[in-house]
Every structure is written in structure tokens, then in C-alpha cells.
Design an enzyme around this catalytic site. Structure first.
Site, PDB file in Angstrom:
ATOM      1  N   HIS A 125     -36.854 -21.613 -21.207  1.00 51.04           N
ATOM      2  CA  HIS A 125     -37.987 -22.375 -20.646  1.00 51.04           C
ATOM      3  C   HIS A 125     -38.367 -23.520 -21.588  1.00 51.04           C
ATOM      4  O   HIS A 125     -39.458 -23.541 -22.156  1.00 51.04           O
ATOM      5  CB  HIS A 125     -39.197 -21.454 -20.401  1.00 51.04           C
ATOM      6  CG  HIS A 125     -40.212 -22.066 -19.477  1.00 51.04           C
ATOM      7  ND1 HIS A 125     -41.020 -21.341 -18.645  1.00 51.04           N
ATOM      8  CD2 HIS A 125     -40.553 -23.365 -19.254  1.00 51.04           C
ATOM      9  CE1 HIS A 125     -41.816 -22.145 -17.953  1.00 51.04           C
ATOM     10  NE2 HIS A 125     -41.546 -23.387 -18.324  1.00 51.04           N
TER      11      HIS A 125
ATOM     12  N   GLU B  80     -40.119 -13.706 -17.788  1.00 49.35           N
ATOM     13  CA  GLU B  80     -39.687 -14.312 -19.045  1.00 49.35           C
ATOM     14  C   GLU B  80     -40.745 -14.073 -20.126  1.00 49.35           C
ATOM     15  O   GLU B  80     -41.929 -14.019 -19.805  1.00 49.35           O
ATOM     16  CB  GLU B  80     -39.448 -15.822 -18.857  1.00 49.35           C
ATOM     17  CG  GLU B  80     -40.670 -16.589 -18.375  1.00 49.35           C
ATOM     18  CD  GLU B  80     -40.374 -18.054 -18.077  1.00 49.35           C
ATOM     19  OE1 GLU B  80     -39.424 -18.351 -17.343  1.00 49.35           O
ATOM     20  OE2 GLU B  80     -41.127 -18.888 -18.610  1.00 49.35           O
TER      21      GLU B  80
ATOM     22  N   ARG C 157     -39.932 -22.935 -11.410  1.00 44.26           N
ATOM     23  CA  ARG C 157     -40.470 -21.616 -11.698  1.00 44.26           C
ATOM     24  C   ARG C 157     -39.522 -20.593 -11.098  1.00 44.26           C
ATOM     25  O   ARG C 157     -38.952 -20.811 -10.019  1.00 44.26           O
ATOM     26  CB  ARG C 157     -41.855 -21.435 -11.054  1.00 44.26           C
ATOM     27  CG  ARG C 157     -42.971 -22.185 -11.737  1.00 44.26           C
ATOM     28  CD  ARG C 157     -43.290 -21.593 -13.112  1.00 44.26           C
ATOM     29  NE  ARG C 157     -44.440 -22.236 -13.703  1.00 44.26           N
ATOM     30  CZ  ARG C 157     -44.367 -23.285 -14.537  1.00 44.26           C
ATOM     31  NH1 ARG C 157     -43.208 -23.786 -14.895  1.00 44.26           N
ATOM     32  NH2 ARG C 157     -45.465 -23.807 -15.034  1.00 44.26           N
TER      33      ARG C 157
HETATM   34  C1  8YV Z   1     -44.267 -25.136 -20.174  1.00 39.69           C
HETATM   35  C2  8YV Z   1     -43.972 -25.910 -17.972  1.00 39.69           C
HETATM   36  O1  8YV Z   1     -45.466 -24.940 -19.659  1.00 39.69           O
HETATM   37  O2  8YV Z   1     -45.055 -27.946 -17.604  1.00 39.69           O
HETATM   38  C3  8YV Z   1     -44.804 -26.836 -17.177  1.00 39.69           C
HETATM   39  O3  8YV Z   1     -45.236 -26.438 -16.087  1.00 39.69           O
HETATM   40  O4  8YV Z   1     -43.579 -24.894 -17.488  1.00 39.69           O
HETATM   41  C4  8YV Z   1     -43.617 -26.207 -19.386  1.00 39.69           C
HETATM   42  O5  8YV Z   1     -43.866 -27.485 -19.756  1.00 39.69           O
HETATM   43  C5  8YV Z   1     -44.357 -25.226 -21.637  1.00 39.69           C
HETATM   44  O6  8YV Z   1     -43.849 -24.033 -22.063  1.00 39.69           O
HETATM   45  C6  8YV Z   1     -45.712 -25.313 -22.233  1.00 39.69           C
HETATM   46  O7  8YV Z   1     -46.465 -24.190 -21.885  1.00 39.69           O
END
Ligand code: 8YV
Length: 315
Positions: A281, A263, A234
């Protein structure tokens, strides 16, 4: 019998949207122009929330859903969900661990190689005709054999380490506790010490209030002008302003990033930099994994509403 009502906080692919709407009455919060007004209108009937890993489900939203019982996150990270309120209200929370681990780890390796070997600018070198007009593209430094520091040795961190071992990279890590199961990998007591040792620092930590800006100016300085940072966790785990300063003044060698503050609206300071690799992402973004994540997200809702325990509970 009328269907259970859920709030959908982010978009899903059609293959998840359809079965979700077959099972539930879905209120598409993410499409509402006036979100607070939307929530005031539908919140009273909502018993479940389906969101994405990067979604925000905060106190204000949860308070607008007095009948809320469960939040099912389509993602392994749940830092956007206010767990304190959920605990107070006895609201269950589920996420989608495991199913995405290997895809995220694959992308990490790809990002390291792409940044380290300049794969994206080299592609541009060919397409733009520079190869023909100017000659061979600039040489980069080798990646294999460099020292890999992993910040956060959970499932994803360990999968990254297993892959990097195949590149003959000595591996060390910082984690909340030593992990005896990883054998000969070296444990460092602090992120700064790890960064001082590492050539490439991989950030694979779950984001919590305690890990906010764990990669700060000091860590970036320790990584140094030859060092590379790879972040797929993150944005909050990295002090982005300090990172931009370090990239601009070249006190950090380079960064490969899949996550950003605000983002998808990136800080405009990123765009002109030639020492960053920018990804949208997409660590878990393969068809196979997203299908598995979508199924698990729906199965968690299904389990809860049929009176069974969550399959992959957070709380
Ligand atoms: C995203 C992610 O969430 O698993 C996570 O924590 O950040 C990713 O897999 C993906 O964009 C689905 O929302």
C-alpha cells in the site's frame, strides 16, 4: 491558552508528528492497547481527528467523541470514515486529493511493467545465480500496445491513462458517467464489457458501498488467462477470494496489487503465487507526496479551527 485536543488514529512520519504536536494536544489512539478504554478516557475532550487514508473512523468511535467537529484524512480515500454519522452530527471531513495523483499513477505504471515483464523474478534470477547456471530467464509477453481498461476515471484514473498513452496502449474506461474531456478514449457501459475488451484492467475507483466487489468473478473471467489486473484503489473493490481462485487456477493471467483485505495481514494464499506482484500500500509513498499530504492534513485542521472553510472538503 490550552491547546485543542485531537485524536490521532494512525502514525505519521516525524516531520508531521512534530508540527501536529506543536499545534494540538495529540491523543495517540493508534498506540493504545485497549482502544475503547482509551477513547472512553479522552473522547470527551476531542474536537478533531487526524487519520490515514486506510483508517477506520466508525460510528462507535465518533459517538465516543461528543465534541468532535472535524476529521482530517491523510489520504485521498475516506471510505473508512462513516460519513452518514458525520452528516448527522455536522462533522466536517477533509481529505488530501491532487497532491498524490502523479505518484500513484507512476506506481501503477511501474506495477504494470514489473508484472508484465517479470522484473522482480528476473532480479531474483540474477541474484540467485540462475542466469549463470541455467541461462537466460524465461521470456515474457510485451506490454506496450496492449489494451488498457481503466475502471474509475477520476483524477488518478486519468493520470494513469495519460501515462499509458505513452506506451501506445489503446485506452477505454468505465466510470459513473462519460467524460467528454478525455477525447478519444472509449467508454464502456459495464465493468464486464470493459474487462472483456482489455488486456490490462486498472482499478482506480474510489471505494463506496456501491463499488464493493465491482471486480467480481465475472469480470475476472472476462479479463481472462492472458489478462492482468492492477489494483491501487481499495481491496474492497475486488472480490479477493474470487481473485485468489482465478490466480490459483490460472483463469486470470496475473495481478499487481497495492491493497489487500485486512492489510497488512495478507491472506496466506497470496504468498506462493508466481503470477502476482505484491506492494505494501505505497501508491502515495514518496517523501515529497507524503510531506504534501501531511501539510494539507494539518492545514485542513488549522483552517477549521481558525473558523475558515476546509481547503479540500469531502463534506
Ligand atoms: C494511504 C491512500 O492512505 O490516499 C489514500 O487513500 O490509501 C494512501 O495514500 C497512505 O497510506 C496514507 O495513509
Amino acid at each position: 491558552m490550552s491547546k485543542i485536543e485531537i485524536l490521532q488514529v494512525g502514525p505519521y512520519p516525524e516531520w508531521d508528528q512534530k508540527p501536529l504536536e506543536e499545534e494540538f494536544t495529540v491523543h495517540r489512539y493508534f498506540e493504545a492497547d485497549d482502544k475503547p478504554a482509551f477513547l472512553r478516557r479522552v473522547g470527551g475532550a476531542v474536537r478533531g481527528v487526524a487519520c490515514r487514508g486506510e483508517s477506520i473512523v466508525n460510528r462507535q468511535m465518533i459517538e465516543a467523541m461528543p465534541k468532535l467537529e472535524v476529521i482530517s484524512v491523510y489520504g485521498v480515500g475516506y471510505d473508512g470514515v462513516d460519513l452518514d454519522v458525520c452528516r448527522q452530527r455536522n462533522i466536517r471531513v477533509a481529505n488530501t486529493p491532487d497532491v498524490l495523483t502523479n505518484d500513484v499513477a507512476d506506481l501503477v505504471v511501474g506495477m504494470m511493467l514489473a508484472l508484465g515483464r517479470g522484473i522482480v523474478p528476473a532480479d531474483h534470477w540474477v541474484r540467485s545465480g540462475a542466469w549463470k547456471d541455467k541461462g537466460p530467464c524465461p521470456l515474457m509477453h510485451r506490454v506496450h500496445g496492449r489494451r488498457a481498461g481503466i475502471l474509475g476515471l477520476g483524477r488518478i484514473g486519468q493520470a494513469v491513462g495519460r501515462r499509458l498513452a505513452g506506451f501506445d496502449m489503446p485506452i477505454a474506461y468505465f466510470s459513473r458517467a462519460k467524460k467528454p474531456e478525455v477525447g478519444e478514449w472509449t467508454y464502456f457501459d459495464s465493468p464486464v464489457e470493459l474487462a472483456g475488451w482489455a488486456d490490462v484492467l486498472f482499478v482506480t475507483l474510489a471505494a463506496t458501498p456501491q463499488t464493493r466487489h465491482i471486480v467480481d468473478q465475472q469480470v475476472l473471467e472476462a479479463l481472462g488467462p492472458e489478462g492482468m489486473l492492477v489494483n491501487v484503489s481499495r481491496a474492497a473493490n475486488v472480490d479477493e477470494e474470487a481473485l485468489l481462485d482465478a490466480l490459483e487456477n490460472r483463469s486470470l493471467g496475473g495481478a499487481a496489487l497495492d491493497v489487500f483485505e485486512n492489510e497488512p495481514a495478507l491472506n496466506p494464499r497470496f504468498a506462493p503465487l508466481d503470477n502476482v506482484l505484491l506492494q505494501p500500500h505505497q501508491g502515495s509513498g514518496t517523501v515529497e507526496t507524503r510531506k504534501a499530504m501531511g501539510k494539507l492534513m494539518r492545514d485542513n485542521l488549522g483552517a477549521h479551527f481558525s473558523g475558515n472553510p476546509l481547503l479540500t472538503p469531502v463534506i
